[in-house]
Design an enzyme around this catalytic site. Structure first.
Site, mmCIF file in Angstrom:
data_model
loop_
_atom_site.group_PDB
_atom_site.id
_atom_site.type_symbol
_atom_site.label_atom_id
_atom_site.label_comp_id
_atom_site.label_asym_id
_atom_site.label_seq_id
_atom_site.Cartn_x
_atom_site.Cartn_y
_atom_site.Cartn_z
ATOM 1 C CD GLU B 34 -2.535 1.739 0.245
ATOM 2 O OE1 GLU B 34 -3.322 0.928 -0.279
ATOM 3 O OE2 GLU B 34 -2.374 2.907 -0.172
ATOM 4 C CB THR B 38 -4.000 4.464 6.694
ATOM 5 O OG1 THR B 38 -4.486 5.358 5.683
ATOM 6 C CG2 THR B 38 -3.508 5.258 7.887
ATOM 7 C CB CYS B 43 -13.234 2.518 -0.129
ATOM 8 S SG CYS B 43 -14.591 1.975 0.924
ATOM 9 C CE LYS B 52 -21.521 7.565 1.547
ATOM 10 N NZ LYS B 52 -20.810 7.405 0.281
ATOM 11 C CB ILE B 186 -18.450 11.963 -6.200
ATOM 12 C CG1 ILE B 186 -18.047 10.485 -6.250
ATOM 13 C CG2 ILE B 186 -17.489 12.746 -5.311
ATOM 14 C CD1 ILE B 186 -16.699 10.230 -6.913
ATOM 15 C CD GLU B 205 -23.625 16.111 -15.736
ATOM 16 O OE1 GLU B 205 -23.032 15.855 -14.664
ATOM 17 O OE2 GLU B 205 -23.267 15.648 -16.848
ATOM 18 C CB VAL B 239 -16.620 24.127 -15.751
ATOM 19 C CG1 VAL B 239 -15.543 24.994 -15.118
ATOM 20 C CG2 VAL B 239 -17.852 24.045 -14.858
ATOM 21 C CB ALA B 323 -16.028 -0.012 -2.400
ATOM 22 C CG HIS B 447 -47.553 -3.947 7.967
ATOM 23 N ND1 HIS B 447 -47.604 -2.985 6.977
ATOM 24 C CD2 HIS B 447 -48.416 -3.578 8.933
ATOM 25 C CE1 HIS B 447 -48.491 -2.068 7.349
ATOM 26 N NE2 HIS B 447 -48.996 -2.397 8.524
#
Lengths: 396, 468
Positions: B34, B38, B43, B52, B186, B205, B239, B323, B447
């Site tokens: 890696e 970390t 993700c 999140k 995103i 957009e 843009v 992910a 229900h």
């Protein structure tokens, strides 16, 4: 722990059976191996014995219904008192429609919608295209479509007509349906033609008259004419192998074994048990085999495997008084000999008119495979062997 | 002296660490390399997870501020403590990245921090942050290097005022005005975070719709809801430049089809026009590999590249950059390397936009089915007719089920509404099992739950929706 009563293996090419009769009612006790239900197949009637002693607790397939090989017919409870005392279980509405499990008991998993549709439309789907072979709603829909299309291709849709007074409608038995199908199949497939000849039976009758008592004393069976005909046919078949052959696609299969089918009438219809390796049999063996077939056919005890794989057939319409007929081939065989009534008739022998016991014989053959010369020669050989039975002894 | 492994995984994101863990479970000697300090990749560090955290926190704030009163809950002085919100996010991320290390230990997977570079068919060179290098060899090498934000010409990222998703996750104060370039998931998620916290957000957009790839009807509904929440949209616009001036940013946009440019002034610009595979400095050329026109590494159906023994999964290969897609491929590739049959069903990979309401989908969209000429049936069920959504006072959205017109097999399920992301799992499972719409319709749903809306839509395919 209830025991299952399942449809046993019924021999090659038999995939389903119709329940002819339940011999026991629910709640009745049965001994081990005692017949509980009678099944009718394309070919014979078979009795299914109880797998163990117990009480018939449930009938899952009613009389007249058709079920696949390995299918569950009913269940057998243990013991007498307890099971007998149990109230008859009401059959839930959907239950009889549930998809039949294959013989090994590992039913394919059905998605809920597929199970519902299959039960409602009474269609059996054995293979699924879902994850791990699960049966999907789409699989059932495909099976239904296949079922809807199938009759259009094979059998014309039949419009039932109304019955006139003094008429009776009876469903054909499976045996009758099979006979109908097979005979028509033979006619549709083979280029069928019949050649005739006549046989002076004097010599065979004299021989029979001379030895009938000694023969019976020695062998325990009456000497009839059938054994002579079987022997005569085998000799002719050896000389003319095409008559003992069959067409398989673009090939001809010649068979160096002589398994002779002998047509036997029963009250349900004609069946043709086969004498295997008849060329290795003595006259007495042949007569015994034929007598045995006659008795067992009358009692419905002929086994399925005894009806399969003949190479040539002999049909004796003479026992009913027929003077002449054109038998239909027993497909895929290429020849069938028709025997007829023996009748005293005047014929010319050495320039003189004599009264002789005469029999017309017919050979129906598949002209695709058997030439006219071969068919006629075959019949002439049979005639010669019977008119001079010593030929059989000398093998000429 | 080089170490030898059965499997070397380059990249410690969801693709890489899951591939390494699965390989470890299958008793293969495995090393995961890696580049970051970390584990967890984009993700865990700068993607799904921190976003999140902020989405949840900002939604809680907005609920407390604007929606609690409707339910009879009165709170006063509701305020945002941004440093604490960020601290919570960082703490969550930290815990989860350590969790990956724990899983490595558990599965006896070794890991090394540094940049992995291919140096021949079986060799990977690891360049540590301090510049030291070492070589390792592996019978199999899995490339799982992921993706990075796609740059936009004329927009220079400083991650302070002109940011990618990375910078947008760590702004030091709530900006007054923000321009989001790109109406994908995103931009809409991060735009939602800051809008809730008080920012005026304008989404620019290029296409004339947001969330390209989502079902058109859902996207239209989604945009309407977001607009109602206060997000502004400039669709069909591109843009052309970003200029920092007097502490603000001047964003120049013009109609996509060409026309008069206009300038929007804002405090922060978020560039979120998409992501591209990350293979820079990977040394693909040393093993004779090259990328396709979109920068992806071509693989066969066993995830093997044209170089024998070198595999690739996740964002660096074709398919949605998700992910869980990488995770599915990770499991499959490890199993394939171990001699098993790996399996990924690309028709059953869900996609979720974690806004409020959430948008979730699996399978084909209505547009895709029409384009493919597949006859289908539609069932729809609005959350306004769902009792649980009603009592929660959260009735925006609907569930939509698309099924084959002949076989009733599920082809696509699209949900816009509360908890859509959790509810899509049912649909993914159903599609994986090739279920018919009727199979969902005949499966009992508790229900009162929101999931009844999915069942209602499935019943709707058969024309027997029970609650509407």
């Amino acid at each position: 722990m209830p025991l299952e009563i399942r449809v046993p293996t019924l021999g090659e090419s038999v995939t389903e059976a119709t329940v002819a009769k339940w011999l026991k009612n629910p709640g009745e006790s049965v001994k081990a191996d005692e017949p509980v239900v009678e099944l009718e197949t394309d070919k014979v009637t078979v009795e299914v014995p109880a797998p163990a002693a117990g009480v018939l607790s449930e009938i899952l397939v009613a009389k007249g219904e058709t079920i696949g090989v390995g299918g569950l017919l009913g269940t057998l409870g243990e013991g007498g008192a307890a099971a007998a005392a149990a109230p008859p279980k009401p059959v839930p509405m959907a239950e009889p429609k549930l998809v039949q499990a294959p013989a090994n008991g590992a039913a394919p998993v059905m998605m809920p919608s597929a199970a519902k549709l299959a039960a409602e439309s009474n269609v059996t789907v054995m293979t699924g295209t879902g994850k791990d072979g699960r049966i999907l709603k789409g699989d059932v829909i495909a099976a239904l479509e296949a079922r809807a299309n199938a009759p259009a291709q094979s059998i014309k849709p039949h419009q039932s007509r109304d019955l006139a007074p003094a008429e009776e409608r009876v469903p054909m038995t499976r045996l009758r349906r099979t006979i109908a199908l097979r005979l028509k199949e033979a006619q549709n497939t083979a280029a069928m033609l019949t050649t005739f000849n006549e046989i002076d039976m004097t010599a065979v009758m004299d021989m029979r008259k001379t030895f009938v008592d000694q023969f019976e004393k020695r062998h325990g069976v009456r000497l009839g004419f059938m054994s002579f005909f079987v022997k005569a046919c085998i000799s002719a078949l050896k000389e003319l192998p095409a008559v003992n052959a069959e067409i398989d696609g673009d090939d001809i299969i010649y068979k160096n074994h002589y398994d002779i089918g002998v047509a036997v009438g029963t009250d349900k219809g004609l069946i043709v048990p086969v004498i295997r390796n008849a060329d290795h049999h003595s006259f007495a063996d042949l007569e015994k085999a034929i007598a045995d077939f006659g008795i067992r056919a009358r009692d419905g005890k002929i086994k399925l495997e005894e009806l399969q794989g003949g190479t040539f057939t002999i049909s004796n319409g003479g026992v009913y008084g027929s003077l002449m007929s054109t038998p239909i081939l027993n497909a895929p065989q290429s020849g069938i000999l028709g025997m007829h009534k023996i009748e005293q008739r005047p014929i010319a022998v050495d320039g003189k008119i004599e009264i002789r016991p005469m029999m017309y014989v017919a050979l129906s053959y598949d002209h695709r495979l058997v030439d006219g010369r071969e068919a006629v020669t075959f019949l002439v050989r049979v005639k010669e062997h019977l008119e001079q039975p010593q030929r059989l002894l000398l093998d000429i | 002296m080089s170490d030898t492994y059965d499997v070397i995984v380059i990249g410690g994101g969801p693709g890489g660490y899951n591939a390494a863990n699965r390989a470890g479970q299958l008793k293969l000697r495995t090393l995961c390399i890696e580049k970051r300090a970390t584990l967890g990749g984009t993700c865990l560090n700068i993607g799904c997870i921190p976003s999140k955290a902020l989405l949840h926190a900002s939604e809680a704030y907005e609920d407390a501020k604007h929606h609690f009163a409707e339910l009879g809950v009165v709170v006063q002085n509701v305020a945002v403590d941004l440093p604490r919100m960020m601290a919570h996010k960082d703490k969550s991320v930290d815990g989860l990245t350590k969790g990956v290390e724990f899983l490595f230990r558990k599965n006896k997977v070794e890991h090394a921090f540094g940049t992995g570079r291919l140096r021949g068919p079986n060799t990977v060179e690891i360049v540590s942050a301090d510049g030291t290098t070492r070589s390792v060899t592996g019978k199999a090498i899995i490339i799982a290097t992921g993706s990075e934000p796609m740059p936009l010409p004329g927009v220079t990222i400083d991650e302070q005022q002109i940011v990618t998703s990375t910078g947008a996750l760590s702004l030091s104060s709530v900006p007054g005005r923000m321009v989001v370039i790109g109406g994908g998931y995103i931009g809409l998620e991060m735009g939602s975070v800051w809008r809730r916290l008080g920012t005026q957000v304008t989404v620019v957009e290029y296409l004339d719709r947001i969330t390209p790839g989502l079902d058109g009807e859902v996207a239209k509904h989604f945009q309407r809801i977001l607009a109602k929440q206060g997000m502004a949209f400039k669709l069909g616009s591109k843009v052309t430049g970003c200029e920092k001036r007097n502490g603000h940013v001047q964003v120049t946009i013009e109609p996509a089809a060409g026309g008069t440019p206009e300038t929007i002034e804002c405090d922060v610009v978020l560039s979120s026009i998409g992501r591209r595979p990350y293979t820079e400095g990977l040394g693909l050329d040393t093993v004779g590999l090259s990328t396709d026109n979109r920068g992806r590494i071509p693989v066969d159906r066993h995830y093997q590249t044209s170089a024998k023994g070198i595999y690739a999964i996740g964002d660096v290969i074709a398919g949605p950059m998700l992910a869980h897609k990488a995770e599915d491929e990770a499991v499959a590739v490890a199993e394939i390397i171990a001699g098993q049959a790996g399996h990924v069903n690309y028709d059953a990979i869900p996609a979720v936009v974690y806004t409020a309401p959430e948008v979730a989908s699996v399978g084909k969209t209505e547009e895709e089915l029409k384009a493919a000429g597949i006859a289908f049936k539609i069932g729809k069920f609005p959350f306004t007719a769902n009792s649980r959504a009603r009592v929660n006072a959260s009735t925006d959205g609907f569930a939509k089920v698309l099924a084959d017109a002949t076989t009733d097999q599920l082809l696509g399920v699209h949900i816009i509404g509360p908890e859509a992301g959790n509810m899509i799992a049912e649909a993914a499972l159903a599609i994986e099992f090739k279920a018919a719409a009727e199979d969902i319709a005949r499966t009992s749903h508790a229900h009162p739950t929101l999931s009844e809306a999915v069942r209602g839509a499935a019943q709707g395919v058969g024309g027997w929706a029970m609650q509407m």
